[in-house]
Scaffold this active site. Structure first.
Site, PDB file in Angstrom:
ATOM      1  N   ARG A 326       8.924  -6.538  15.015  1.00  0.00           N
ATOM      2  CA  ARG A 326       8.048  -7.496  15.702  1.00  0.00           C
ATOM      3  C   ARG A 326       8.006  -8.808  14.907  1.00  0.00           C
ATOM      4  O   ARG A 326       7.868  -9.880  15.471  1.00  0.00           O
ATOM      5  CB  ARG A 326       6.631  -6.918  15.856  1.00  0.00           C
ATOM      6  CG  ARG A 326       6.596  -5.622  16.675  1.00  0.00           C
ATOM      7  CD  ARG A 326       5.222  -4.987  16.653  1.00  0.00           C
ATOM      8  NE  ARG A 326       4.810  -4.605  15.307  1.00  0.00           N
ATOM      9  CZ  ARG A 326       3.606  -4.120  15.002  1.00  0.00           C
ATOM     10  NH1 ARG A 326       2.707  -3.940  15.950  1.00  0.00           N
ATOM     11  NH2 ARG A 326       3.317  -3.791  13.750  1.00  0.00           N
ATOM     12  N   ASP A 372       1.961  -9.237  11.594  1.00  0.00           N
ATOM     13  CA  ASP A 372       0.927 -10.249  11.367  1.00  0.00           C
ATOM     14  C   ASP A 372       1.377 -11.350  10.413  1.00  0.00           C
ATOM     15  O   ASP A 372       0.749 -12.410  10.352  1.00  0.00           O
ATOM     16  CB  ASP A 372      -0.348  -9.581  10.833  1.00  0.00           C
ATOM     17  CG  ASP A 372      -0.932  -8.615  11.844  1.00  0.00           C
ATOM     18  OD1 ASP A 372      -0.991  -8.979  13.028  1.00  0.00           O
ATOM     19  OD2 ASP A 372      -1.293  -7.491  11.455  1.00  0.00           O
TER      20      ASP A 372
HETATM   21  N1  HAX Z   1      -0.573  -6.338  -0.912  1.00  0.00           N
HETATM   22  C1  HAX Z   1      -1.043  -5.746  -2.030  1.00  0.00           C
HETATM   23  N2  HAX Z   1      -1.182  -4.425  -2.164  1.00  0.00           N
HETATM   24  C2  HAX Z   1      -0.768  -3.647  -1.157  1.00  0.00           C
HETATM   25  C3  HAX Z   1      -0.217  -4.189   0.014  1.00  0.00           C
HETATM   26  C4  HAX Z   1      -0.141  -5.593   0.124  1.00  0.00           C
HETATM   27  N3  HAX Z   1       0.303  -6.206   1.223  1.00  0.00           N
HETATM   28  N4  HAX Z   1       0.092  -3.177   0.865  1.00  0.00           N
HETATM   29  C5  HAX Z   1      -0.258  -2.037   0.235  1.00  0.00           C
HETATM   30  N5  HAX Z   1      -0.781  -2.334  -0.984  1.00  0.00           N
HETATM   31  C6  HAX Z   1      -1.388  -1.408  -1.948  1.00  0.00           C
HETATM   32  C7  HAX Z   1      -2.530  -0.684  -1.267  1.00  0.00           C
HETATM   33  O1  HAX Z   1      -3.716  -1.483  -1.262  1.00  0.00           O
HETATM   34  C8  HAX Z   1      -2.654   0.555  -2.123  1.00  0.00           C
HETATM   35  O2  HAX Z   1      -3.324   0.200  -3.310  1.00  0.00           O
HETATM   36  P1  HAX Z   1      -4.359   1.217  -4.018  1.00  0.00           P
HETATM   37  O3  HAX Z   1      -3.499   2.358  -4.425  1.00  0.00           O
HETATM   38  O4  HAX Z   1      -4.904   0.407  -5.122  1.00  0.00           O
HETATM   39  O5  HAX Z   1      -5.364   1.572  -2.979  1.00  0.00           O
HETATM   40  C9  HAX Z   1      -1.194   0.842  -2.473  1.00  0.00           C
HETATM   41  O6  HAX Z   1      -0.485  -0.393  -2.287  1.00  0.00           O
HETATM   42  C10 HAX Z   1      -0.560   1.892  -1.588  1.00  0.00           C
HETATM   43  O7  HAX Z   1      -0.752   1.519  -0.228  1.00  0.00           O
HETATM   44  P2  HAX Z   1       0.318   1.948   0.881  1.00  0.00           P
HETATM   45  O8  HAX Z   1       0.368   3.430   0.934  1.00  0.00           O
HETATM   46  O9  HAX Z   1       1.592   1.228   0.691  1.00  0.00           O
HETATM   47  O10 HAX Z   1      -0.319   1.325   2.202  1.00  0.00           O
HETATM   48  P3  HAX Z   1      -1.439   1.978   3.131  1.00  0.00           P
HETATM   49  O11 HAX Z   1      -0.751   2.859   4.114  1.00  0.00           O
HETATM   50  O12 HAX Z   1      -2.554   2.564   2.351  1.00  0.00           O
HETATM   51  O13 HAX Z   1      -2.019   0.679   3.882  1.00  0.00           O
HETATM   52  C11 HAX Z   1      -1.848  -1.431   4.921  1.00  0.00           C
HETATM   53  C12 HAX Z   1      -1.266  -0.024   4.816  1.00  0.00           C
HETATM   54  C13 HAX Z   1      -1.215  -2.147   6.092  1.00  0.00           C
HETATM   55  C14 HAX Z   1      -3.353  -1.343   5.163  1.00  0.00           C
HETATM   56  C15 HAX Z   1      -1.561  -2.203   3.610  1.00  0.00           C
HETATM   57  O14 HAX Z   1      -0.162  -2.338   3.439  1.00  0.00           O
HETATM   58  C16 HAX Z   1      -2.228  -3.556   3.543  1.00  0.00           C
HETATM   59  O15 HAX Z   1      -3.397  -3.644   3.161  1.00  0.00           O
HETATM   60  N6  HAX Z   1      -1.493  -4.659   3.948  1.00  0.00           N
HETATM   61  C17 HAX Z   1      -2.072  -5.969   3.995  1.00  0.00           C
HETATM   62  C18 HAX Z   1      -2.926  -6.118   5.246  1.00  0.00           C
HETATM   63  C19 HAX Z   1      -2.061  -6.155   6.491  1.00  0.00           C
HETATM   64  O16 HAX Z   1      -1.054  -6.851   6.558  1.00  0.00           O
HETATM   65  N7  HAX Z   1      -2.482  -5.415   7.532  1.00  0.00           N
HETATM   66  C20 HAX Z   1      -1.787  -5.385   8.816  1.00  0.00           C
HETATM   67  C21 HAX Z   1      -0.897  -4.167   8.997  1.00  0.00           C
HETATM   68  C22 HAX Z   1      -0.214  -4.124  10.339  1.00  0.00           C
HETATM   69  C23 HAX Z   1      -1.217  -3.899  11.396  1.00  0.00           C
HETATM   70  O17 HAX Z   1      -1.853  -2.880  11.559  1.00  0.00           O
HETATM   71  N8  HAX Z   1      -1.449  -4.890  12.186  1.00  0.00           N
HETATM   72  O18 HAX Z   1      -2.422  -4.821  13.081  1.00  0.00           O
END
Ligand code: HAX
Length: 434
Positions: A326, A372
């Site tokens: 996307r 996003d």
């Molecule tokens: N920046 C910094 N750290 C990040 C990160 C990022 N973009 N993505 C993941 N991490 C961190 C997590 O916070 C987590 O840290 P902790 O162990 O300290 O808690 C670690 O890496 C492991 O996370 P993960 O297993 O890779 O990712 P999750 O499945 O837990 O979460 C998220 C997925 C999308 C929530 C996460 O990657 C994130 O917070 N991204 C930034 C926000 C974002 O872009 N959200 C939109 C996602 C797409 C969507 O749903 N759109 O609607």
């Protein structure tokens, strides 16, 4: 009966038979196991939901009814002279699994028109809300305000067989979808354009009418079609889809269910990330005096954000393990239509800079950009600089997928969702902790 509803009705008996057989004859087949870490970790990866509308492969990205995004863009019928397919056709595909003909689509376009009038009390309510209310709150409240028109509630109260639940859910979903572009554009113009509302144009399709009501010229109609299609569905475990399904499982109607799903979409880890990306980019531009940073300067901004304990918005994903297709579709559009846009250049620089940093930091399982990371830059280019509004447009698109899902939930009588909880002490005991 419309062609779409007829097609849906045609497909229902065979689908019911498949599901009934699967559950009756193979109900004990084990699909997955639950681990303690998943119980505290957002049930990540737990295979416990079902949907046939879309499937998200971690390496490949989304397929809508089996079709990748490039396949949808290529195969789906388009309005005359347009590059992007009809949103109405995409809804037809999600709901039926079939690529529609132009006549099938025309039928949906016409059907939406008969259902699109938004009652005045919805606009009155929006005006009564505090001026600084977030547009997502307004959007969700507007959906809820339509609830008293629910066909499902009326039929249910009159006594409805479970086999028929899908029919009024379809009617509610159609009535709701037809109104969303006008509600969304109204919120935008009311809130950010001195209440200078632009009336809908009944001659236009879903995407073009939205662009018209926003007051933005071609090729914004193309980006609207693309945007609504890209954001429609991402299988059923994401927060907005799962919430819509969960609330719907209590037989709450489509209005209650979608409004709840939109409230989930409004979270910064989910749909609000598109607003967060632009906010973060603006901080960078402000610090740089509105000039592009060098790669080294940008790296420092990224590290500073991470070191302050914040996430890099638009990067990472709970399921995906590669660049989100996307994102790629929006990048392709930008390369064609806005190659010299300063923010697009910054977004492109981030694509080079962020992944290696996230890998070096070693936390995120997926260092690549998600949808996003790219959606805001295009909106900004076409004049929508009020980034608080971006998630509302995501919501219009997401409604297409989640409402398709709840219609099919009703077809097979998906049960009230009610998993079992355990206490921490029980888990400790299970783990052998004394
Ligand atoms: N920046 C910094 N750290 C990040 C990160 C990022 N973009 N993505 C993941 N991490 C961190 C997590 O916070 C987590 O840290 P902790 O162990 O300290 O808690 C670690 O890496 C492991 O996370 P993960 O297993 O890779 O990712 P999750 O499945 O837990 O979460 C998220 C997925 C999308 C929530 C996460 O990657 C994130 O917070 N991204 C930034 C926000 C974002 O872009 N959200 C939109 C996602 C797409 C969507 O749903 N759109 O609607």
């Amino acid at each position: 009966m419309s062609r779409l509803k007829e097609k849906l009705a045609e497909k229902i008996p065979a689908y019911r038979e498949r599901v009934t057989r699967l559950v009756k004859e193979h109900g004990d087949v084990v699909i997955d196991q639950v681990h303690v870490r998943q119980m505290y970790g957002g049930m990540r990866g737990l295979k416990s939901l079902t949907t046939d509308i879309s499937y998200l492969d971690p390496e490949e990205g989304i397929r809508f009814r089996g079709y990748t995004i490039p396949e949808c863009l290529e195969k789906m019928p388009k309005p005359p002279g347009s590059e992007m397919p009809y949103v109405e056709g995409h809804f037809y595909l999600l709901l039926t699994g079939d690529i529609p003909s132009t006549d099938d689509i025309k039928d949906v376009v016409d059907d939406f028109k008969t259902r699109s009038a938004v009652p005045k009390h919805v606009f009155d309510m929006l005006h009564a809300m505090s001026k600084d209310t977030h547009p997502m709150t307004m959007f969700s409240a507007a959906v809820l305000a339509l609830q008293n028109d629910s066909v499902f509630v009326k039929k249910y109260n009159a006594g409805l067989s479970k086999m028929e639940y899908w029919d009024p859910t379809y009617e509610d979903s159609m009535n709701l979808l037809a109104k969303l572009p006008e509600i969304a554009a109204y919120i935008y113009r009311m809130k950010y354009k001195n209440n200078k509302i632009i009336k809908p144009n009944p001659d236009l399709d879903f995407g073009a009418n939205f662009a018209h009501m926003m007051g933005i010229d071609h090729p914004y109609d193309e980006i609207s079609r693309l945007y609504f299609m890209l954001h429609s569905d991402h299988e059923s475990g994401n927060v907005s889809a799962h919430t819509t399904h969960l609330v719907g499982s209590a037989l709450s109607d489509a209005y209650y269910s979608l409004s709840a799903g939109l409230n989930g979409l409004a979270g910064p880890l989910h749909g609000l990330a598109n607003q967060e990306v632009l906010r973060w980019i603006q901080q960078v531009m402000d610090k740089m005096g509105n000039t592009l940073p060098t790669q080294e300067e940008l790296k420092k901004f990224v590290w500073d954000t991470l070191k302050s304990g914040q996430v890099i918005p638009g990067y990472g994903h709970a399921v995906l393990r590669k660049t989100d297709p996307r994102y790629t579709a929006q990048r392709d559009f930008s390369i064609k239509y806005l190659p010299d846009d300063k923010i697009f250049k910054l977004v492109s620089m981030l694509y080079e800079v962020v992944p290696p940093i996230l890998v070096e930091q070693g936390k995120a399982k997926n260092p690549w950009p998600n949808v996003d990371a790219h959606s805001g830059v295009i909106q900004w280019h076409y004049g929508i600089t009020e980034y608080d509004f971006y998630t509302v447009m995501f919501g219009v698109g997401r409604a297409i997928g989640v409402l398709s899902n709840i219609i099919w939930d009703r077809v097979v009588g998906q049960a009230l969702e009610r998993p079992k909880s355990l206490t921490t002490a029980m888990l400790e005991e299970r783990a052998g902790i004394k």
